[in-house]
Design an enzyme around this catalytic site. Structure first.
Site, PDB file in Angstrom:
ATOM      1  N   ASP A 190       0.980  -1.103  -0.132  1.00 28.58           N
ATOM      2  CA  ASP A 190       0.040   0.042  -0.041  1.00 28.58           C
ATOM      3  C   ASP A 190       0.836   1.157   0.020  1.00 28.58           C
ATOM      4  O   ASP A 190       1.529   1.494   0.988  1.00 28.58           O
ATOM      5  CB  ASP A 190      -1.062   0.108   1.225  1.00 28.58           C
ATOM      6  CG  ASP A 190      -1.672   1.137   1.427  1.00 28.58           C
ATOM      7  OD1 ASP A 190      -1.631   2.033   0.346  1.00 28.58           O
ATOM      8  OD2 ASP A 190      -2.365   1.133   2.451  1.00 28.58           O
ATOM      9  N   ASP A 242       4.622  11.254   2.016  1.00 26.44           N
ATOM     10  CA  ASP A 242       4.888  12.028   3.412  1.00 26.44           C
ATOM     11  C   ASP A 242       6.083  11.353   4.248  1.00 26.44           C
ATOM     12  O   ASP A 242       6.527  12.024   4.829  1.00 26.44           O
ATOM     13  CB  ASP A 242       3.334  11.872   3.981  1.00 26.44           C
ATOM     14  CG  ASP A 242       2.399  12.726   2.974  1.00 26.44           C
ATOM     15  OD1 ASP A 242       2.730  13.532   2.455  1.00 26.44           O
ATOM     16  OD2 ASP A 242       1.095  12.597   3.172  1.00 26.44           O
TER      17      ASP A 242
HETATM   18  P1  ATP Z   1       2.055   8.798  -2.352  1.00 21.28           P
HETATM   19  O1  ATP Z   1       1.307   9.738  -3.123  1.00 21.28           O
HETATM   20  O2  ATP Z   1       1.728   7.418  -2.707  1.00 21.28           O
HETATM   21  O3  ATP Z   1       2.173   9.104  -1.040  1.00 21.28           O
HETATM   22  P2  ATP Z   1       4.241  10.142  -3.979  1.00 21.28           P
HETATM   23  O4  ATP Z   1       3.841  10.175  -5.436  1.00 21.28           O
HETATM   24  O5  ATP Z   1       3.848  11.484  -3.306  1.00 21.28           O
HETATM   25  O6  ATP Z   1       3.519   8.926  -2.954  1.00 21.28           O
HETATM   26  P3  ATP Z   1       6.437   8.474  -4.619  1.00 21.28           P
HETATM   27  O7  ATP Z   1       7.344   9.021  -5.422  1.00 21.28           O
HETATM   28  O8  ATP Z   1       5.607   7.580  -5.257  1.00 21.28           O
HETATM   29  O9  ATP Z   1       5.626   9.702  -3.999  1.00 21.28           O
HETATM   30  O10 ATP Z   1       7.074   7.877  -3.194  1.00 21.28           O
HETATM   31  C1  ATP Z   1       7.979   8.502  -2.349  1.00 21.28           C
HETATM   32  C2  ATP Z   1       8.958   7.680  -2.048  1.00 21.28           C
HETATM   33  O11 ATP Z   1       8.492   6.561  -1.229  1.00 21.28           O
HETATM   34  C3  ATP Z   1       9.947   7.367  -3.165  1.00 21.28           C
HETATM   35  O12 ATP Z   1      10.996   8.389  -3.421  1.00 21.28           O
HETATM   36  C4  ATP Z   1      10.672   5.902  -2.609  1.00 21.28           C
HETATM   37  O13 ATP Z   1      11.697   6.415  -1.726  1.00 21.28           O
HETATM   38  C5  ATP Z   1       9.395   5.404  -1.804  1.00 21.28           C
HETATM   39  N1  ATP Z   1       8.724   4.555  -2.386  1.00 21.28           N
HETATM   40  C6  ATP Z   1       7.456   4.767  -3.057  1.00 21.28           C
HETATM   41  N2  ATP Z   1       6.871   3.555  -3.710  1.00 21.28           N
HETATM   42  C7  ATP Z   1       7.817   2.675  -3.510  1.00 21.28           C
HETATM   43  C8  ATP Z   1       8.103   1.155  -3.829  1.00 21.28           C
HETATM   44  N3  ATP Z   1       7.259   0.545  -4.530  1.00 21.28           N
HETATM   45  N4  ATP Z   1       8.996   0.672  -3.560  1.00 21.28           N
HETATM   46  C9  ATP Z   1      10.199   1.058  -2.904  1.00 21.28           C
HETATM   47  N5  ATP Z   1      10.213   2.386  -2.508  1.00 21.28           N
HETATM   48  C10 ATP Z   1       9.005   3.247  -2.808  1.00 21.28           C
END
Ligand code: ATP
Length: 321
Positions: free
Chosen positions: A264, A270
């Protein structure tokens, strides 16, 4: 001075007097999370296998992750006058967050209906409620308390004028400001946030901010360069499982993600920001703080929920072993 050092004296939780480490100025929401097999089409009713409520709001999530890791966090936010407000305040207290500036408001609390499918993809609605009533005047009234912190963390679930006021406050008091431009806001005026020390968008937010494509890493670099041109010192683009790209006028570093089995991903961004803020205040070392943020947020995606997926200091130390 090395490019990855900021002007952050001392270590987290070592600031004297009543000063805090981090001021988070942002949203409090109640997440209403429905686990789905698929979205209903128009007019259709579909049974969903599970439901959970959780504390959320980008501001709250970032405050909780930083506080769980040991930072002393002050939260400036507005809550409503309904069932959710008191439990939100209690949740801040349970997580060791200063609630003097959690302001009750004659409005509904912010809520976020979230849908998570079997492939861990999420869709989120935001009802701003009391969050829309956090004003620039609220920031000015809290100036003394905010000015005693060593990092200001902002997102875009509160009015833009309030965000601009907080950026100006940071500049007045020489406190570094980290802006997470989420959710993406087409009306954000980059000129008004150029004094932020850090901007941390994900790829789609970066694309919206700059009007540029982000299909490849080179696209991301070109778009990030636009934000550097505006005057923002550090651009950090989160790249999901691929980690994060950190760019300054002299740095261009990809900090690879940590391979995990994602369950998830809600709130991963955040977790990343709260953890990054915590280690940045502790160490002043941007690259090392980004590595920690990748590890912390990767751990969070292996668990269900938002704040419930954020490790405590002790749990994170275990993970790092
Ligand atoms: P969300 O909106 O789901 O909170 P976001 O789009 O703001 O996330 P992302 O770039 O998807 O941000 O994720 C933030 C950080 O979380 C990434 O830079 C990475 O370090 C970690 N992360 C997210 N998804 C994964 C994954 N599937 N496996 C490993 N690390 C992940």
């Amino acid at each position: 001075m090395a490019a990855d050092r900021t002007n952050l004296p001392g270590t987290a939780s070592s600031a004297g007097g009543g000063g805090k480490d981090i001021a988070v100025i942002g949203s409090s929401n109640m997440d209403l999370i429905t686990y789905i097999t698929r979205m209903p089409s128009e007019g259709e009713t579909v049974e969903a296998p599970d439901f959970a409520m959780g504390f959320g709001g980008k501001g709250a999530n970032q405050a909780v992750s930083a506080s769980r890791l040991g930072s002393r966090v002050l939260m400036l936010t507005r809550v409503g006058n309904d069932l959710f407000a008191q439990s939100t305040i209690e949740n801040y207290r349970r997580n060791g967050i200063d609630t003097d500036l959690v302001l009750p408001t004659q409005a509904a609390s912010g809520v976020a209906p979230i849908f998570v499918d079997e492939e861990s993809r999420n869709s989120i609605l935001i009802v701003k409620g009391a969050n829309a009533l956090l004003t620039p005047e609220d920031v000015l009234r809290a100036e003394e308390d905010i000015a005693s912190c060593r990092l200001i963390v902002l997102q875009l679930e509160i009015p833009l004028e309030t965000v601009y006021e907080a950026v100006a406050l940071g500049k007045r008091h020489s406190i570094p400001v980290l802006l997470n431009p989420a959710p993406a806001q087409p009306d954000l005026e980059l000129e008004k946030v150029r004094d932020c020390q850090y901007i941390v968008p994900n790829e789609s937010e970066l694309s919206l901010l700059t009007g540029m494509p982000v299909d490849s890493l080179d696209d991301v670099r070109n778009a990030a360069a636009v934000l550097l041109e505006v005057g923002i010192a550090n651009v950090i683009v989160t790249l999901g499982s691929r980690g994060a790209l950190w760019m300054t006028r002299t740095e261009d570093r990809l900090i690879p993600g940590v391979a995990v089995e994602a369950r998830d991903t809600t709130g991963a961004g955040d977790a990343f920001i709260g953890c990054f803020g915590h280690f940045l205040v502790s160490t002043g070392d941007t690259a090392a703080s980004l590595e920690m943020a990748n590890r912390y947020s990767a751990d969070s995606v292996t668990k269900r929920g938002t704040q419930s997926s954020y490790a405590s200091k002790e749990e994170f130390e275990q993970i790092l072993r």
